[in-house]
Write a protein that holds these residues in place. Structure first.
Motif, PDB file in Angstrom:
ATOM      1  N   GLN A   1       0.825  -1.209   0.000  1.00  0.00           N
ATOM      2  CA  GLN A   1       0.000   0.000   0.000  1.00  0.00           C
ATOM      3  C   GLN A   1       0.858   1.257   0.000  1.00  0.00           C
ATOM      4  N   ARG A   2       1.970   1.199   0.726  1.00  0.00           N
ATOM      5  CA  ARG A   2       2.863   2.359   0.756  1.00  0.00           C
ATOM      6  C   ARG A   2       3.436   2.639  -0.621  1.00  0.00           C
TER       7      ARG A   2
ATOM      8  N   ARG B   1       0.966   4.205  -3.269  1.00  0.00           N
ATOM      9  CA  ARG B   1       0.616   5.631  -3.180  1.00  0.00           C
ATOM     10  C   ARG B   1       1.266   6.441  -4.288  1.00  0.00           C
TER      11      ARG B   1
ATOM     12  N   VAL C   1      -4.322   7.616  -8.861  1.00  0.00           N
ATOM     13  CA  VAL C   1      -5.446   7.034  -8.130  1.00  0.00           C
ATOM     14  C   VAL C   1      -6.342   6.189  -9.030  1.00  0.00           C
TER      15      VAL C   1
ATOM     16  N   ARG D   1      -7.121   0.464  -1.490  1.00  0.00           N
ATOM     17  CA  ARG D   1      -7.272   0.511  -2.949  1.00  0.00           C
ATOM     18  C   ARG D   1      -6.798  -0.778  -3.611  1.00  0.00           C
TER      19      ARG D   1
END
Length: 415
Positions: A353-354, A357, A361, A394
């Motif tokens: 997840q990091r 980013r 999006v 996400r």
């Protein structure tokens, strides 16, 4: 290195361990027999020397063979039957003495007796290649070994160069969509409308800001109002496949093999759909110019050892950080429309997840966690992320225990 030095090195390789032991014992008995005058010591020295001389007679003479190793396929898939054939022809003008043939195949060496051959006589041997594991199987070099029955002296001659046979991972075909999110005039129609492309859709009324180059002047003259052309927007997908090869991400060697098969399946399916494909691993990017080049590079990836995994140091955060770096690399590549991350049961979703980013999006991220190996443990804090398809922020997370389940999981988490 001079010819004399090469000859000396070959001569030092002739005695076996037993031969060196007998040679040393003979030398000691000879040295002790002189000062002591013992007949027993002298007799033992003479017996040892006689045995060495007789053993040396078995190594005399020149062997002249014509050796050919025929491997019927230099690339196979895991589990496929792969057969090789060894042909040895006597190229000498006289009959050759029996010998032993050594043929290394992978980690094993096949040894079999070669009978005495007359001039021009051919001896053939078939062999099977180990294809139960992905990797590179090296066949050869073939060597002939002549020596005495006691194994004291042996003369080895190498006849062929090693050959490599790549064992490709298993793959399955995925039904991936042909369109993507990266604008491309050569791509497929996406269903979205734009004012500049090549696939004409319709005419619409001019609004301030429209490019005058797209005004349809003939229709504008007939209607008395400015109208412009409208097009179907063409887009091409750019799939980035990120494969973790860090040992800390996997509970077993079988998990890594499942992850490699899944990565190859996803990348090959994207390439067959004429999508731009990039494959990144923690050992570097893999070539995707052709399916064969990709499969060869996947076969070249080192396998994991279950024994080494059991004694590994716990550096999961550092290894997972490598995946985060790869995701940031994927973000820097132009027009990525979707990203697939392949990891194991110990791969940390927080680190994925990091890294995600850094991606836009609107770029989906699918995480496939391989759970196909014995000893795979489901972390208690993330039980839902390891069964079927679920969501984590996400990320669309797929828990994969069988390669055959990947097509259905890919459709459920479609990019």
């Amino acid at each position: 290195m001079s010819a004399l030095q090469r000859l000396a090195r070959r001569a030092l390789r002739v005695p076996s361990a037993a031969g060196w032991a007998l040679l040393a014992a003979t030398a000691v008995l000879t040295a002790a027999a002189g000062p002591t005058g013992w007949v027993e010591l002298r007799a033992g020295a003479l017996a040892g020397a006689a045995v060495l001389v007789v053993a040396g007679l078995f190594t005399l003479g020149r062997s002249d063979y014509r050796v050919e190793v025929v491997v019927h396929a230099d690339r196979v898939v895991v589990g496929e039957r792969a057969i090789g054939e060894l042909r040895i022809t006597c190229a000498a003008r006289h009959r050759l003495l029996p010998a032993r043939i050594d043929l290394p195949v992978g980690d094993l060496t096949a040894s079999f007796p070669l009978p005495s051959l007359a001039p021009g006589q051919v001896h053939e041997e078939g062999f099977l290649l180990p294809t139960d594991r992905r990797g590179v199987v090296v066949v050869g070099p073939v060597s002939s070994v002549r020596g005495d029955p006691l194994g004291l002296l042996r003369r080895t001659v190498r006849w062929t160069a090693p050959q490599s046979v790549r064992v490709h991972p298993r793959t399955v075909r995925l039904d991936l969509p042909a369109t993507g999110r990266s604008p491309d005039l050569d791509g497929a129609a996406s269903g979205s409308l734009t004012s500049s492309d090549i696939a004409f859709h319709a005419l619409r009324q001019y609004v301030p800001g429209d490019d005058r180059r797209h005004v349809h002047w003939r229709t504008s003259a007939r209607t008395g109002e400015l109208v412009v052309r409208q097009y179907d927007e063409s887009r091409r997908a750019h799939v980035v496949v990120v494969l973790s090869t860090a040992p800390a991400d996997y509970a077993s060697a079988a998990e890594l093999e499942l992850a490699i098969s899944a990565a190859g399946s996803w990348a090959l399916s994207a390439m067959r759909s004429e999508q731009r494909t990039t494959v990144l691993t923690t050992r570097g990017p893999l070539p995707t110019a052709t399916p064969r080049a990709l499969l060869d590079s996947l076969a070249d990836l080192p396998a994991l050892d279950d024994n080494a995994l059991a004694h590994r140091s716990q550096k999961a955060d550092d290894d997972a950080g490598g995946v985060a770096v790869l995701l940031r690399d994927a973000a820097r590549r132009s027009g990525a429309s979707g990203t697939v991350v392949l990891t194991g049961a110990h791969g940390a979703l927080a680190q994925v997840q990091r890294g995600a980013r850094a991606l836009p999006v609107d770029v989906p991220v699918v995480v496939v966690r391989a759970l196909g190996g014995e000893g795979a443990r489901i972390p208690a804090q993330q039980p839902s992320a390891l069964a079927g398809v679920s969501a984590s922020g996400r990320l669309a997370v797929v828990g994969l225990t069988d390669l055959l389940a990947l097509p259905r999981a890919a459709r459920a988490a479609s990019l």
